[in-house]
Design a protein around this motif. Structure first.
Motif, PDB file in Angstrom:
ATOM      1  N   GLY A 150      -3.815   8.565   0.690  1.00  0.00           N
ATOM      2  CA  GLY A 150      -4.850   9.054   1.604  1.00  0.00           C
ATOM      3  C   GLY A 150      -4.448  10.395   2.192  1.00  0.00           C
ATOM      4  N   GLU A 153      -0.874   4.309  -5.357  1.00  0.00           N
ATOM      5  CA  GLU A 153      -2.144   4.106  -4.635  1.00  0.00           C
ATOM      6  C   GLU A 153      -3.026   3.227  -5.525  1.00  0.00           C
ATOM      7  N   GLN A 180      -1.395   1.250  -8.446  1.00  0.00           N
ATOM      8  CA  GLN A 180      -0.910  -0.102  -8.176  1.00  0.00           C
ATOM      9  C   GLN A 180      -0.753  -0.249  -6.665  1.00  0.00           C
ATOM     10  N   LYS A 215      -4.630   9.435  15.952  1.00  0.00           N
ATOM     11  CA  LYS A 215      -4.644   8.914  14.585  1.00  0.00           C
ATOM     12  C   LYS A 215      -5.827   9.533  13.859  1.00  0.00           C
ATOM     13  N   VAL A 260       1.884  -1.476  -3.721  1.00  0.00           N
ATOM     14  CA  VAL A 260       3.292  -1.807  -3.472  1.00  0.00           C
ATOM     15  C   VAL A 260       3.319  -3.126  -2.703  1.00  0.00           C
ATOM     16  N   PHE A 262      -6.545  14.900   9.984  1.00  0.00           N
ATOM     17  CA  PHE A 262      -5.912  16.215  10.153  1.00  0.00           C
ATOM     18  C   PHE A 262      -4.467  16.015  10.609  1.00  0.00           C
TER      19      PHE A 262
HETATM   20  P1  FAD Z   1      -5.444   6.590   4.746  1.00  0.00           P
HETATM   21  O1  FAD Z   1      -6.110   7.896   4.583  1.00  0.00           O
HETATM   22  O2  FAD Z   1      -6.275   5.406   5.069  1.00  0.00           O
HETATM   23  O3  FAD Z   1      -4.650   6.303   3.415  1.00  0.00           O
HETATM   24  C1  FAD Z   1      -3.941   5.112   3.232  1.00  0.00           C
HETATM   25  C2  FAD Z   1      -3.891   4.781   1.743  1.00  0.00           C
HETATM   26  O4  FAD Z   1      -2.826   3.867   1.512  1.00  0.00           O
HETATM   27  C3  FAD Z   1      -5.161   4.110   1.244  1.00  0.00           C
HETATM   28  O5  FAD Z   1      -5.721   4.861   0.200  1.00  0.00           O
HETATM   29  C4  FAD Z   1      -4.684   2.727   0.782  1.00  0.00           C
HETATM   30  O6  FAD Z   1      -5.345   2.295  -0.402  1.00  0.00           O
HETATM   31  C5  FAD Z   1      -3.207   2.970   0.517  1.00  0.00           C
HETATM   32  N1  FAD Z   1      -2.362   1.772   0.656  1.00  0.00           N
HETATM   33  C6  FAD Z   1      -2.317   0.892   1.673  1.00  0.00           C
HETATM   34  N2  FAD Z   1      -1.414  -0.083   1.430  1.00  0.00           N
HETATM   35  C7  FAD Z   1      -0.844   0.222   0.233  1.00  0.00           C
HETATM   36  C8  FAD Z   1       0.156  -0.412  -0.559  1.00  0.00           C
HETATM   37  N3  FAD Z   1       0.742  -1.542  -0.171  1.00  0.00           N
HETATM   38  N4  FAD Z   1       0.488   0.150  -1.756  1.00  0.00           N
HETATM   39  C9  FAD Z   1      -0.110   1.300  -2.163  1.00  0.00           C
HETATM   40  N5  FAD Z   1      -1.064   1.936  -1.445  1.00  0.00           N
HETATM   41  C10 FAD Z   1      -1.430   1.392  -0.268  1.00  0.00           C
HETATM   42  N6  FAD Z   1      -9.963  12.192  10.851  1.00  0.00           N
HETATM   43  C11 FAD Z   1     -10.106  13.537  10.998  1.00  0.00           C
HETATM   44  O7  FAD Z   1      -9.115  14.271  11.015  1.00  0.00           O
HETATM   45  N7  FAD Z   1     -11.339  14.104  11.105  1.00  0.00           N
HETATM   46  C12 FAD Z   1     -12.480  13.374  11.073  1.00  0.00           C
HETATM   47  O8  FAD Z   1     -13.580  13.919  11.167  1.00  0.00           O
HETATM   48  C13 FAD Z   1     -12.359  11.959  10.942  1.00  0.00           C
HETATM   49  N8  FAD Z   1     -13.456  11.182  10.892  1.00  0.00           N
HETATM   50  C14 FAD Z   1     -13.324   9.833  10.770  1.00  0.00           C
HETATM   51  C15 FAD Z   1     -14.473   9.046  10.798  1.00  0.00           C
HETATM   52  C16 FAD Z   1     -14.377   7.675  10.699  1.00  0.00           C
HETATM   53  C17 FAD Z   1     -15.620   6.842  10.705  1.00  0.00           C
HETATM   54  C18 FAD Z   1     -13.096   7.060  10.571  1.00  0.00           C
HETATM   55  C19 FAD Z   1     -12.970   5.567  10.428  1.00  0.00           C
HETATM   56  C20 FAD Z   1     -11.950   7.835  10.541  1.00  0.00           C
HETATM   57  C21 FAD Z   1     -12.042   9.224  10.657  1.00  0.00           C
HETATM   58  N9  FAD Z   1     -10.906  10.029  10.667  1.00  0.00           N
HETATM   59  C22 FAD Z   1     -11.042  11.396  10.823  1.00  0.00           C
HETATM   60  C23 FAD Z   1      -9.541   9.424  10.634  1.00  0.00           C
HETATM   61  C24 FAD Z   1      -8.894   9.441   9.246  1.00  0.00           C
HETATM   62  O9  FAD Z   1      -9.693   8.812   8.295  1.00  0.00           O
HETATM   63  C25 FAD Z   1      -7.531   8.743   9.271  1.00  0.00           C
HETATM   64  O10 FAD Z   1      -6.821   9.129  10.410  1.00  0.00           O
HETATM   65  C26 FAD Z   1      -6.737   9.082   8.027  1.00  0.00           C
HETATM   66  O11 FAD Z   1      -7.372   8.517   6.902  1.00  0.00           O
HETATM   67  C27 FAD Z   1      -5.281   8.602   8.130  1.00  0.00           C
HETATM   68  O12 FAD Z   1      -4.573   8.914   6.967  1.00  0.00           O
HETATM   69  P2  FAD Z   1      -3.458   7.913   6.413  1.00  0.00           P
HETATM   70  O13 FAD Z   1      -2.804   8.617   5.280  1.00  0.00           O
HETATM   71  O14 FAD Z   1      -2.648   7.404   7.521  1.00  0.00           O
HETATM   72  O15 FAD Z   1      -4.308   6.652   5.877  1.00  0.00           O
END
Ligand code: FAD
Length: 396
Positions: free
Chosen positions: A11, A34, A76, A300, A78, A303
């Motif tokens: 992500g 992923e 896959q 959270k 993890v 960005f």
């Molecule tokens: P994610 O982007 O969720 O990525 C996590 C990834 O890990 C997923 O693809 C998942 O499949 C994978 N994963 C999980 N467990 C495993 C495992 N065991 N093995 C392999 N892969 C795994 N943020 C902004 O900056 N601007 C915005 O305008 C904004 N708008 C938003 C609107 C909404 C409605 C929501 C809900 C959120 C918004 N966000 C926004 C927040 C943003 O989506 C998150 O903060 C961001 O996605 C966090 O990134 P991350 O990498 O932590 O998690």
């Protein structure tokens, strides 16, 4: 021997970390794990709910990371991480040894937090707080609702993914209802007594959707007691019932399950890290970024996760190249659309101060309250520009 870095989660945090690590260490072996072939962003998913954009608009794939940046992408999950043996097990039975491992698994819902909130409830009352099928489901329910219906949105307490997200969602659902089902109402039953950019949102609601959105603070309705998914009913702590035609229940959250299973989370369900490098305080050579981490004053957000991915990549590069860890600077802007031509934002720059990520004085702020329509239009265009540039930073 090429150093191997395994990144879990493709992500906002994971893709950014993979791509920047490649820039910093040309010969590292970088493996991104992923499960999904197509990643749907939560940013701009509210425009999909409102019918302003199709699902395709928020869909991205990993081809360019693979072909242009030499990242090995394995689709896959993890299932297990052994921080002592330094190995990650995949669902297909493979085991990947690593020198460094980065976790960016995002969030999972706290299933035990609300009485009656089970698997069936996530279908009947979709959270749509992870984009994809849940987004489609909530959109379909909004389309099926009769004119004159009530949409309940129930946001959780802090901390949770995307503090302004529920209120942008209320705004854009109102935009949809105003055009297609103008007798309908939106009731926000908040766990909190105040929320991000509250004054600006409320001003926008008054201007664009007068009378359509009612926000009730937690101390006024009593907060979430239990739910009856079959009846689409939410009960307060005092057992007062609120029945919706569509219920968007956004439950309390915690770090993605794999982080908890690896023993990286604290009692609140989030992962403490050395905020200068994002190395876990629980295990060496294991890093946690994005929503799952405890990152000082950073929200959270996508960005923030992108910014942390770069800082973490630099920290790992410094280890591999045996150079001094650079002093990081972090950045975040959260744009929200109140309507298609009405954008607002909050921004900050952060640095390490007294061992924590803290915002730099006078480095940011929120959009001004008293401006003309052109200013709001401009910010809506900046929001789109931000989306294009961050997704190309991640996937391009
Ligand atoms: P994610 O982007 O969720 O990525 C996590 C990834 O890990 C997923 O693809 C998942 O499949 C994978 N994963 C999980 N467990 C495993 C495992 N065991 N093995 C392999 N892969 C795994 N943020 C902004 O900056 N601007 C915005 O305008 C904004 N708008 C938003 C609107 C909404 C409605 C929501 C809900 C959120 C918004 N966000 C926004 C927040 C943003 O989506 C998150 O903060 C961001 O996605 C966090 O990134 P991350 O990498 O932590 O998690």
């Amino acid at each position: 021997n090429r150093p191997r870095v395994v990144i879990v989660g493709g992500g906002f945090g994971g893709t950014s970390c993979a791509k920047y690590l490649r820039r910093y260490v040309k010969d590292a072996e970088i493996i991104l794990v992923e499960p999904r072939q197509t990643y749907h962003t939560c940013p701009f998913s509210n425009t999909v709910l409102a019918g302003m954009n199709p699902m395709d608009f928020i869909a991205h794939d990993y081809e360019t990371l693979r072909t242009a940046h030499g990242v090995e992408v394995i689709h896959q999950t993890v299932s297990e991480i052994d921080p002592v043996a330094k190995a990650a097990s995949l669902d297909d039975g493979r085991t990947l040894g690593y020198d460094y491992l980065v976790l960016s698994p995002g969030i999972d819902m706290r299933r035990d937090a609300i009485e009656g909130y089970d698997e069936a409830a996530t279908e009947a009352m979709p959270h749509a707080w992870q984009a994809g099928d849940q987004t489609r489901l909530l959109r379909a329910q909004l389309e099926a609702m009769d004119d004159g219906g009530t949409v309940i949105i129930a946001p959780p307490n802090n901390p949770f993914r995307c503090p302004p997200g529920p209120y942008e969602r209320a705004s854009l659902i109102a935009h949809y209802l105003k055009q297609h089902k103008p007798k309908s109402k939106i009731l926000i039953l908040d766990a909190k007594d105040k929320f991000s950019k509250q004054g600006l949102f409320m001003q926008g609601w008054e201007a664009l959707y007068p009378g359509m959105i009612e926000w009730v603070k937690g101390s006024d309705w009593g907060g979430m007691g239990r739910v009856d998914a079959g009846q689409k009913t939410v009960y307060s702590m005092f057992d007062k019932a609120f029945k919706g035609d569509v219920v968007n229940l956004i439950p309390p959250q915690q770090a993605g399950e794999i982080a908890l299973r690896t023993g990286l989370a604290n009692d609140d369900g989030w992962c403490p890290v050395d905020q200068r490098s994002f190395e876990s305080t629980m295990h060496k050579d294991l890093f946690v970024i994005g929503d799952a981490s405890v990152a000082g004053q950073m929200p959270k957000s996508g960005f923030a996760a992108n910014s942390q991915g770069k800082v973490c990549a630099a920290a790992i590069a410094a280890r591999i190249l045996e150079v001094e860890l650079p002093e990081p600077s972090y950045v975040n802007t959260c744009y929200s659309l109140v309507g298609p031509d009405y954008g607002i934002s909050v921004a900050a720059v952060y640095r390490m101060q007294e061992g924590q990520i803290k915002s730099v004085e006078d480095s940011g702020g929120v959009s001004p309250g008293e401006v003309d329509a052109q200013f709001r239009r401009d910010e809506a265009r900046y929001a789109e520009g931000w989306y294009q540039s961050i997704t190309s930073d991640m996937f391009g």
